[in-house]
Design a protein around this motif. Sequence first.
Motif, PDB file in Angstrom:
ATOM      1  N   UNK A 148       3.978   0.965  -1.541  1.00 16.58           N
ATOM      2  CA  UNK A 148       4.127  -0.418  -2.017  1.00 16.58           C
ATOM      3  C   UNK A 148       3.219  -1.315  -1.191  1.00 16.58           C
ATOM      4  N   UNK A 149       2.404  -2.111  -1.866  1.00 17.98           N
ATOM      5  CA  UNK A 149       1.552  -3.078  -1.157  1.00 17.98           C
ATOM      6  C   UNK A 149       2.445  -4.154  -0.544  1.00 17.98           C
ATOM      7  N   UNK A 150       2.261  -4.384   0.736  1.00 16.02           N
ATOM      8  CA  UNK A 150       3.097  -5.362   1.425  1.00 16.02           C
ATOM      9  C   UNK A 150       2.881  -6.768   0.864  1.00 16.02           C
ATOM     10  N   UNK A 167      -0.648   7.016   6.038  1.00 15.35           N
ATOM     11  CA  UNK A 167       0.408   6.813   7.036  1.00 15.35           C
ATOM     12  C   UNK A 167       0.022   5.730   8.039  1.00 15.35           C
ATOM     13  N   UNK A 168      -1.262   5.600   8.330  1.00 16.83           N
ATOM     14  CA  UNK A 168      -1.729   4.623   9.324  1.00 16.83           C
ATOM     15  C   UNK A 168      -2.062   3.267   8.713  1.00 16.83           C
ATOM     16  N   UNK A 169      -1.965   3.150   7.393  1.00 12.64           N
ATOM     17  CA  UNK A 169      -2.390   1.929   6.706  1.00 12.64           C
ATOM     18  C   UNK A 169      -1.264   0.900   6.706  1.00 12.64           C
ATOM     19  N   UNK A 170      -1.418  -0.156   7.515  1.00  8.21           N
ATOM     20  CA  UNK A 170      -0.336  -1.146   7.620  1.00  8.21           C
ATOM     21  C   UNK A 170      -0.341  -2.146   6.469  1.00  8.21           C
ATOM     22  N   UNK A 171      -1.225  -1.939   5.486  1.00  4.87           N
ATOM     23  CA  UNK A 171      -1.192  -2.794   4.297  1.00  4.87           C
ATOM     24  C   UNK A 171      -0.126  -2.361   3.304  1.00  4.87           C
ATOM     25  N   UNK A 172       0.434  -1.157   3.542  1.00  7.12           N
ATOM     26  CA  UNK A 172       1.420  -0.620   2.614  1.00  7.12           C
ATOM     27  C   UNK A 172       2.615  -0.058   3.382  1.00  7.12           C
ATOM     28  N   UNK A 173       3.715   0.120   2.650  1.00  8.02           N
ATOM     29  CA  UNK A 173       4.833   0.931   3.137  1.00  8.02           C
ATOM     30  C   UNK A 173       4.931   2.114   2.184  1.00  8.02           C
ATOM     31  N   UNK A 174       5.007   3.325   2.732  1.00  8.43           N
ATOM     32  CA  UNK A 174       4.823   4.499   1.892  1.00  8.43           C
ATOM     33  C   UNK A 174       5.827   5.595   2.220  1.00  8.43           C
ATOM     34  N   UNK A 175       6.055   6.450   1.222  1.00  7.13           N
ATOM     35  CA  UNK A 175       6.882   7.636   1.395  1.00  7.13           C
ATOM     36  C   UNK A 175       6.251   8.764   0.586  1.00  7.13           C
ATOM     37  N   UNK A 176       6.343   9.973   1.108  1.00 10.98           N
ATOM     38  CA  UNK A 176       5.852  11.151   0.405  1.00 10.98           C
ATOM     39  C   UNK A 176       7.035  11.856  -0.241  1.00 10.98           C
TER      40      UNK A 176
END
Length: 229
Positions: free
Chosen positions: A220-222, A200-209
């Motif tokens: 998804x890797x940005x 959730x804190x990783x700004x290298x990706x956009x994520x959903x659970x």
Amino acid sequence: MTSLADNPKAVLLTPAIHRYVQDHAEPPTAIQLSLIERTRGLGAPFEMQVPHEQAVLLTLLARLVSARHIVEVGTFTGYSTLALALGLPPDGRVITCDLSAEWTDIAKHAWRAAGVADRVELRLGPASDTLRALPGEPHIDLAFIDADKPAYMDYWEQLVPRVRPGGLLLADNVLYAGEAADHRATGNAAAIRAFNDQVRADDRVEAVMLPIADGLTLARKRDDLTGKP
């Protein structure tokens, strides 16, 4: 104040509704059914096999990103590997990591029967060592983590730099039977809870659970690392 938790569209997944969901997924092939039954014969370890509707999703995601290079951490008897391989073109490759020769022997039989054995490269040994030996530049189209829970953070950190921009990272069991939602979680559930916070804190990706099976994180890797999707 309205809360995101106040969702009138949330559906309690009863056994009847779960069967309905399963009935409306792409049906398993004869080879997949055979692998399910062979794995069921192992007894308690059968719970580690991904359910079929999740396997269908893995195949679809591989196709959606036009994957050619996939890395899987945790093979077991190869059901998820088979699903990923089915989503590849003939010259695509899944590198899958596991420690058990016994369980992966079952997997290899299924891959051969399905005609995808040439798309699968099994690497036996500690997954962290396998991942560190991969090329360091971004080249992976899709990565799937489904192995020992305390090591999820390490696997994630090894994989994110190696996934291409726009590529996908998937992590299984992120609900851990619902225990990960409890701040008092211990053991594997606590490890998963910490991992979920890390993602959730990783700004290298956009994520959903996603609440599919035991919980699946889809990230998804940005396209760049400036914080913009």
